[in-house]
Design a protein around this motif. Sequence first.
Motif, PDB file in Angstrom:
ATOM      1  N   VAL A   1      -5.107  -3.202  -3.269  1.00 19.89           N
ATOM      2  CA  VAL A   1      -5.776  -3.725  -1.998  1.00 19.89           C
ATOM      3  C   VAL A   1      -5.864  -5.334  -2.117  1.00 19.89           C
TER       4      VAL A   1
ATOM      5  N   ASN B   1      -3.123   3.856  -3.844  1.00 25.79           N
ATOM      6  CA  ASN B   1      -2.900   2.750  -5.051  1.00 25.79           C
ATOM      7  C   ASN B   1      -4.121   1.810  -4.640  1.00 25.79           C
ATOM      8  N   PRO B   2      -5.293   2.242  -4.600  1.00 22.02           N
ATOM      9  CA  PRO B   2      -6.478   1.359  -4.085  1.00 22.02           C
ATOM     10  C   PRO B   2      -6.472   0.101  -5.055  1.00 22.02           C
ATOM     11  N   ASP B   3      -6.110   0.060  -6.045  1.00 20.00           N
ATOM     12  CA  ASP B   3      -5.893  -1.105  -7.146  1.00 20.00           C
ATOM     13  C   ASP B   3      -5.086  -2.149  -6.422  1.00 20.00           C
TER      14      ASP B   3
ATOM     15  N   LEU C   1      -7.123  -0.287   6.197  1.00 18.76           N
ATOM     16  CA  LEU C   1      -6.421   0.592   5.293  1.00 18.76           C
ATOM     17  C   LEU C   1      -6.089   2.022   5.588  1.00 18.76           C
TER      18      LEU C   1
ATOM     19  N   LEU D   1      -5.298   6.275   1.059  1.00 16.11           N
ATOM     20  CA  LEU D   1      -4.560   5.392   0.286  1.00 16.11           C
ATOM     21  C   LEU D   1      -4.503   5.772  -1.222  1.00 16.11           C
TER      22      LEU D   1
ATOM     23  N   LEU E   1       0.697  -1.370   0.103  1.00 15.61           N
ATOM     24  CA  LEU E   1       0.021   0.024   0.085  1.00 15.61           C
ATOM     25  C   LEU E   1       0.850   1.202   0.020  1.00 15.61           C
TER      26      LEU E   1
END
Length: 326
Positions: free
Chosen positions: A315, A311-313, A305, A309, A86
């Motif tokens: 996760v 770069n949520p892709d 989380l 955040l 993350l």
Amino acid sequence: MHRILSTHTLHPRASAMLAGAGELVVASALDAATLTAEAKHADVIIVRAPLPPSLFENATKLRAAVRHGAGLDMVPMEAAAAAGVLVANVPAVNARSVAEYVMFAALALLRRFRSVDRDLRAKGWNAGRDHASHASELAGKTIGIIGFGAIGQAVAHIAAHGFGLDVVATTRSMQPAPDRIGFLSIDALIEQSDIIVLCCPLTPETRGLISRERIARMKPDALLINISRGPVIDDEALIEALRQDRIGGAALDVFATQPLPANHPYFGFDNVIVTPHMAGITEQSMMRMGVGAAGETLLVLANRLPVNLRNPDVVEHYRRRFPADA
């Protein structure tokens, strides 16, 4: 016990927040080999220096890279994504510090502070005072802001409401402009502004944005202030313009190469203010950035989380590495 690696010493309040969460370690050096080696067993790294991609390949325990500040150019996002790490940041908390620096730099350039200070000390009272008749006021000038995020908006607010400047801005989103702010295209802004302030992030689109052609569009007495990132400016073109007295001056806080070499041409101009990437650093902003980074770190170590955040892709990959119910 969790291990938290920070590239730099944190504000005491931030260190106190992390005291019960794990072992806080400050990197012994900032070169790629040292950071990669010392991050190998880290759970979180707090970032104030560029990270090498190799760090993410070897840090198998690493959950997150938390930026101590807003800019993400210090984090290799593709390497973080490939490793399922993350990335979070602490946006907007140093905006006031940077905005105040912009006004300080503009005033110092307009009042010819470097020349006044040098000649006052070396040649005496009258030699320093002679520069005053060539100084200029802020009043009546137009300040153009390139990039209208938190920092750009803070600069605009101080400029418009504190100094009564005419304020124009350009931004990709071109959202409805706040009161007393006008939006222009970048080229129109460069042509019309007496003071141009770079507040944009470094992206492929902004690299080299202030090109030779755009510098040629500037007014002959215009000032350029860069608090974004060094590569936004074509250095060779700016140095040429300064040597030929085609612009009024510049205040530069960021550079393509940092630290700036001691023999760099920028040091040779009386109408250039050089500072060591310090616009956003004050005691107050360091506290806010440190506390923000510590807060995000605590969330990650609690298997939650981060709030910011970026770069949520990642996760889904991250959750395969660290299941939420673990």
